[in-house]
Design an enzyme around this catalytic site. Structure first.
Site: not given
Length: 211
Positions: A121, A139
């Site tokens: 991420k 996320d």
């Protein structure tokens, strides 16, 4: 409604309603962005923006942070979530940048993933925000909103969500779409109480149609 039509309508709405979509983290260069993103894991951008000015003043570049101790770094970030781990990660990150990348944040995803504290991420955020590459960082907001809207279908992991979004969003919009979904999840499609009454996507939203 088929998948193509759903994506088309969602993208059109965001392009009209949120023409400017960007990170809410405060930074002035790629190093500061990397620090802020590492710190932001499981913590609010608001909190990170409160503590980073003093942190950046003390450690304005990877070299100065590499020379600091973990304890010194901890003193500046102790109010964020998991400060002990993040202090160690920041110290390791700075050392790797200095020793392996000449003090520069790399633009290759594999290089980014070799840095302490950088998962997929975080690497995708750096790729999209700092280097304007078509990377989709997933996320909790992106994961939740994508599933609720019906952009993903029963995705079990952030990686499968990322793959499905990248497959269906035009390449030139992927980086912006990351922010669209985050901001929509942060302010409208909240985890516990989605504000459906003030959402412009209810006509295409799978979650809303099942209420």
């Amino acid at each position: 409604m088929d998948t193509c039509e759903r994506y088309r309508r969602v993208i059109e709405w965001f392009q009209t309603s949120m023409p400017v979509a960007e990170t809410e983290l405060h930074y002035t260069d790629t190093y500061q962005l990397l620090v802020a993103v590492i710190l932001s894991a499981q913590c609010t951008d608001k909190r990170i923006n409160m503590i980073t000015p003093a942190l950046f003043e003390a450690f304005p570049d990877p070299q100065s942070m590499a020379l600091a101790s973990v304890e010194e770094i901890y003193g500046y970030i102790k109010s964020v979530s998991y400060p002990n781990n993040k202090a160690r990660n920041l110290h390791g990150m700075a050392n790797v940048l200095v020793e392996k990348f000449g003090g520069k944040v790399p633009s290759d995803i594999d290089d980014l993933l070799s840095i302490p504290g950088v998962g997929r991420k975080t690497a995708n955020v750096i790729m999209s925000v700092a280097f304007d590459k078509p990377a989709m960082a997933v996320d909790t907001h992106v994961f939740r909103v994508s599933e609720r809207l019906g952009l993903t279908t029963g995705s079990k992991t952030p990686l499968t969500t990322e793959q499905e979004l990248v497959r269906n969003i035009p390449e030139h919009l992927i980086a912006k779409a990351h922010h669209w979904l985050i901001l929509h999840g942060r302010y409208v499609c909240k985890a516990r109480r989605p504000d459906c009454l003030n959402c412009g996507l209810t006509q295409v939203c799978r979650f809303y149609s099942k209420k």
